[in-house]
Design an enzyme around this catalytic site. Structure first.
Site, PDB file in Angstrom:
ATOM      1  N   LYS A 197      26.920  -2.641  -1.880  1.00 19.04           N
ATOM      2  CA  LYS A 197      27.419  -3.756  -2.977  1.00 19.04           C
ATOM      3  C   LYS A 197      28.493  -4.303  -3.130  1.00 19.04           C
ATOM      4  O   LYS A 197      29.301  -3.796  -2.834  1.00 19.04           O
ATOM      5  CB  LYS A 197      26.894  -2.956  -4.116  1.00 19.04           C
ATOM      6  CG  LYS A 197      25.246  -2.854  -4.607  1.00 19.04           C
ATOM      7  CD  LYS A 197      25.062  -1.642  -5.923  1.00 19.04           C
ATOM      8  CE  LYS A 197      23.532  -1.891  -6.045  1.00 19.04           C
ATOM      9  NZ  LYS A 197      23.331  -1.049  -7.233  1.00 19.04           N
TER      10      LYS A 197
ATOM     11  N   GLY B 224      22.864 -10.246 -10.299  1.00 16.19           N
ATOM     12  CA  GLY B 224      21.877 -11.112 -10.370  1.00 16.19           C
ATOM     13  C   GLY B 224      21.109 -10.707  -9.126  1.00 16.19           C
ATOM     14  O   GLY B 224      19.841 -11.991  -8.329  1.00 16.19           O
ATOM     15  N   GLY B 225      21.013  -9.492  -8.634  1.00 13.06           N
ATOM     16  CA  GLY B 225      20.206  -9.584  -7.585  1.00 13.06           C
ATOM     17  C   GLY B 225      21.142 -10.635  -6.325  1.00 13.06           C
ATOM     18  O   GLY B 225      21.329  -9.658  -4.872  1.00 13.06           O
TER      19      GLY B 225
ATOM     20  N   GLU C 153      26.962   3.037  -2.341  1.00 10.91           N
ATOM     21  CA  GLU C 153      26.273   4.079  -3.668  1.00 10.91           C
ATOM     22  C   GLU C 153      24.733   4.395  -2.603  1.00 10.91           C
ATOM     23  O   GLU C 153      24.561   4.385  -1.589  1.00 10.91           O
ATOM     24  CB  GLU C 153      25.809   3.420  -5.024  1.00 10.91           C
ATOM     25  CG  GLU C 153      26.781   2.876  -5.499  1.00 10.91           C
ATOM     26  CD  GLU C 153      25.624   2.598  -6.804  1.00 10.91           C
ATOM     27  OE1 GLU C 153      27.175   2.814  -8.344  1.00 10.91           O
ATOM     28  OE2 GLU C 153      24.812   2.322  -6.956  1.00 10.91           O
ATOM     29  N   LYS C 154      24.286   5.598  -3.061  1.00  9.96           N
ATOM     30  CA  LYS C 154      22.831   5.496  -2.197  1.00  9.96           C
ATOM     31  C   LYS C 154      21.978   4.458  -3.300  1.00  9.96           C
ATOM     32  O   LYS C 154      21.769   4.703  -3.878  1.00  9.96           O
ATOM     33  CB  LYS C 154      22.747   7.609  -3.170  1.00  9.96           C
ATOM     34  CG  LYS C 154      21.175   7.865  -1.852  1.00  9.96           C
ATOM     35  CD  LYS C 154      21.149   8.268  -1.189  1.00  9.96           C
ATOM     36  CE  LYS C 154      19.726   8.932  -0.614  1.00  9.96           C
ATOM     37  NZ  LYS C 154      19.828   9.554   1.016  1.00  9.96           N
TER      38      LYS C 154
ATOM     39  N   GLU D 289      25.096  -1.073 -14.372  1.00 12.58           N
ATOM     40  CA  GLU D 289      25.266  -1.299 -14.837  1.00 12.58           C
ATOM     41  C   GLU D 289      25.520  -1.663 -16.131  1.00 12.58           C
ATOM     42  O   GLU D 289      24.082  -1.231 -16.611  1.00 12.58           O
ATOM     43  CB  GLU D 289      25.596  -2.963 -14.010  1.00 12.58           C
ATOM     44  CG  GLU D 289      24.119  -3.471 -14.759  1.00 12.58           C
ATOM     45  CD  GLU D 289      23.802  -5.586 -14.002  1.00 12.58           C
ATOM     46  OE1 GLU D 289      25.069  -5.862 -13.793  1.00 12.58           O
ATOM     47  OE2 GLU D 289      23.242  -5.707 -13.542  1.00 12.58           O
TER      48      GLU D 289
ATOM     49  N   ARG E 152      26.009  -7.786 -23.317  1.00 15.46           N
ATOM     50  CA  ARG E 152      25.970  -9.127 -24.162  1.00 15.46           C
ATOM     51  C   ARG E 152      25.106  -9.045 -24.371  1.00 15.46           C
ATOM     52  O   ARG E 152      23.849  -7.735 -24.028  1.00 15.46           O
ATOM     53  CB  ARG E 152      25.552 -10.674 -23.366  1.00 15.46           C
ATOM     54  CG  ARG E 152      25.437 -10.682 -21.815  1.00 15.46           C
ATOM     55  CD  ARG E 152      24.764 -11.517 -21.095  1.00 15.46           C
ATOM     56  NE  ARG E 152      24.188 -11.092 -19.979  1.00 15.46           N
ATOM     57  CZ  ARG E 152      23.187 -10.713 -19.655  1.00 15.46           C
ATOM     58  NH1 ARG E 152      22.101 -10.963 -19.949  1.00 15.46           N
ATOM     59  NH2 ARG E 152      22.303 -10.727 -18.326  1.00 15.46           N
TER      60      ARG E 152
ATOM     61  N   VAL F 236      18.937 -10.669 -22.303  1.00 16.14           N
ATOM     62  CA  VAL F 236      16.426 -11.967 -22.445  1.00 16.14           C
ATOM     63  C   VAL F 236      15.780 -10.783 -23.396  1.00 16.14           C
ATOM     64  O   VAL F 236      15.051 -11.992 -24.514  1.00 16.14           O
ATOM     65  CB  VAL F 236      16.630 -12.777 -21.444  1.00 16.14           C
ATOM     66  CG1 VAL F 236      15.419 -13.190 -20.722  1.00 16.14           C
ATOM     67  CG2 VAL F 236      17.732 -12.954 -20.464  1.00 16.14           C
TER      68      VAL F 236
ATOM     69  N   ARG G 250       8.045 -13.692 -19.478  1.00 14.31           N
ATOM     70  CA  ARG G 250       9.284 -14.859 -19.654  1.00 14.31           C
ATOM     71  C   ARG G 250       8.062 -15.727 -18.868  1.00 14.31           C
ATOM     72  O   ARG G 250       7.809 -15.809 -17.577  1.00 14.31           O
ATOM     73  CB  ARG G 250       9.991 -14.327 -18.525  1.00 14.31           C
ATOM     74  CG  ARG G 250      10.674 -12.808 -19.761  1.00 14.31           C
ATOM     75  CD  ARG G 250      12.530 -12.922 -18.425  1.00 14.31           C
ATOM     76  NE  ARG G 250      13.189 -11.399 -18.447  1.00 14.31           N
ATOM     77  CZ  ARG G 250      14.910 -11.550 -18.033  1.00 14.31           C
ATOM     78  NH1 ARG G 250      15.132 -12.348 -17.277  1.00 14.31           N
ATOM     79  NH2 ARG G 250      15.392 -10.125 -17.781  1.00 14.31           N
TER      80      ARG G 250
END
Length: 455
Positions: A162, A168-169, A204-205, A291, A295, A298, A341
């Site tokens: 990562k 955001g992927g 990470e795993k 993470e 903020r 949504v 959404r």
């Protein structure tokens, strides 16, 4: 910096700008709206007084233009700035610039944003606070490939590479065997450098079938912190959330309390203020921190409906220096809530579908909430995120909430453009989803099995 204020510049657009404006009015604050040229031209009619145009349609020249937004605050006499979500909401430099300009930033201190915005620094902070993390070293990957391979072998495959500054992927690669490490590291490092300006990576795993569960926290500027419920956001496509619910089903209350209190301790250690969300992967009865979003989320309405807490009100109060009344927050969910959404996109290809809306009908009645900025005649711009509305329902239990959402979806009409409403109807008819506890890969698996959606 916290202090009382009477006016708030809303540095955002769309449904979240409407949501913040309403909260300001309810608290007796003067909201100041801004707009890009695209949003000004795309509205069917000007609001009272009209928004202040801060730049051209492109986000980099309007909603991401820090100088223009700070100038707008100065000329309108705004005393605080609320960034909403997206755009500048997690930009520590903007938070600092706002405060240097004499404004109150409605959000956490820049120092906390920087710590939690860097995945490696965030993981270190969480380990120090006793928050369970995904197995893997809390340090940047070294340049030596053999050392990286040794680390991966020690964790056990599959692993995931990562970007430290990702989100955001983007900036991540799954590695299932040692021979794939070299390419994964090289490609992800270059993507991270280009997308985030930070080539640092971590390892990470990789969990095969986790759910995505997040915990909501509130903090004041006096050391008081509380967690106010959890949500399940496992219905995702390409790492983007589609449906959220609260509370997360089938989580033992004592486990939720333990994780929630670890999140509270982490907030105290990093000096957090305002609202925040700790995101976890949940698999086989264990939580793993991934993470923190510094903020408003949504999906905040599902927590509001199941806790009775107005999260935007709490953000504004914290920024004004109010003391958090811990006794008001029980952490117990009242019923169950879902959020869909609704995006302006083709329901089969998922390609954005901007254009002019010719007619809109949203359902109403007990337990139904719609957060939106659209109406008949509204032009959906190609310059911004395709989210045009959030349909939220609340009921005494999950079963009744599902039925209420099924009816609400059937009564929703948005004409003139394509939307993902058919996808939502399909999700709420999926037997596995109805039973609960689908993992983060479930929706994409279903889409591969039955790729066609009736428009």
């Amino acid at each position: 910096m916290t202090r009382p204020f009477t006016s708030v510049l809303i540095a955002n657009r769309g449904e979240i700008a409407v949501r913040i404006e309403r909260a300001c009015l309810e608290l007796g604050l003067r909201p100041v709206r801004i707009a890009s040229e695209a949003d000004r031209d795309g509205q069917p009619g000007p609001e009272a007084g009209g928004p202040l145009v801060v730049g051209p349609s492109a986000p980099g020249r309007s909603y991401l233009n820090q100088a223009a937004i700070l100038l707008a605050a100065r000329v309108t006499g705004a005393e605080a700035v609320h960034p909403g979500y997206g755009f500048l909401s997690e930009n520590a430099d903007f938070a600092e610039a706002a405060e240097q300009a004499g404004l109150v930033f409605v959000g956490p201190p820049a120092s906390a944003m920087r710590t939690m915005g860097d995945k490696i620094a965030a993981k270190r902070a969480m380990i120090a606070a006793g928050v369970p993390c995904v197995p893997g070293p809390g340090e940047p990957l070294p340049d030596e490939l053999e050392t990286v391979r040794t680390l991966a072998d020690g964790i056990g495959y599959p692993v995931i590479v990562k970007a430290a500054g990702g989100g955001g992927g983007r900036g991540m690669r799954i590695v299932r065997e040692s021979a794939e490490i070299a390419d994964a590291v090289a490609i992800t490092r270059e993507e991270a450098r280009r997308a985030f300006g930070n080539p640092a990576l971590y390892l990470e795993k990789f969990l095969e079938h986790p759910r995505h569960v997040e915990f909501q926290v509130l903090c004041d500027n006096h050391g008081n912190t509380v967690w106010v419920g959890h949500r399940d956001c496992s219905v995702q496509r390409r790492h983007q959330k589609v449906v959220e619910e609260a509370p997360a089903p089938n989580i033992a209350p004592e486990l939720a309390e333990r994780i929630g209190m670890r999140c509270v301790e982490a907030c105290r250690q990093i000096g957090y203020r305002g609202v925040g969300t700790f995101e976890f992967l949940y698999e086989n009865g264990e939580f793993y921190f991934i993470e923190m979003n510094t903020r408003l989320q949504v999906e905040h309405p599902v927590t509001e409906l199941t806790t009775g807490v107005d999260l935007v009100h709490e953000q504004l109060r914290a920024a004004q220096g109010a003391v958090l009344e811990i006794g008001r927050f029980s952490g117990e969910a009242r019923g169950h809530a879902f959020e869909c959404r609704i995006n302006a996109e083709d329901p089969t290809t998922f390609v954005a579908a901007p254009g002019r809306i010719t007619a809109v009908h949203f359902p109403n009645g007990p337990g139904i909430r719609v957060d939106s900025h659209i109406s008949a005649g509204y032009h959906v711009s190609p310059f911004y995120d395709s989210l045009i509305a959030k349909l939220i329902v609340h009921a005494p239990n999950r079963h009744e909430a599902i039925r209420r959402m099924q009816i609400a979806l059937s009564q929703t009409r948005i004409e003139g453009i394509s939307t993902n409403l058919p996808l939502h109807a399909r999700i709420f008819a999926d037997p596995d989803f109805v039973r609960g506890c689908v993992d983060i890969h479930h929706l994409e698996k279903r889409l591969r099995e039955e790729p066609r959606v009736e428009a």
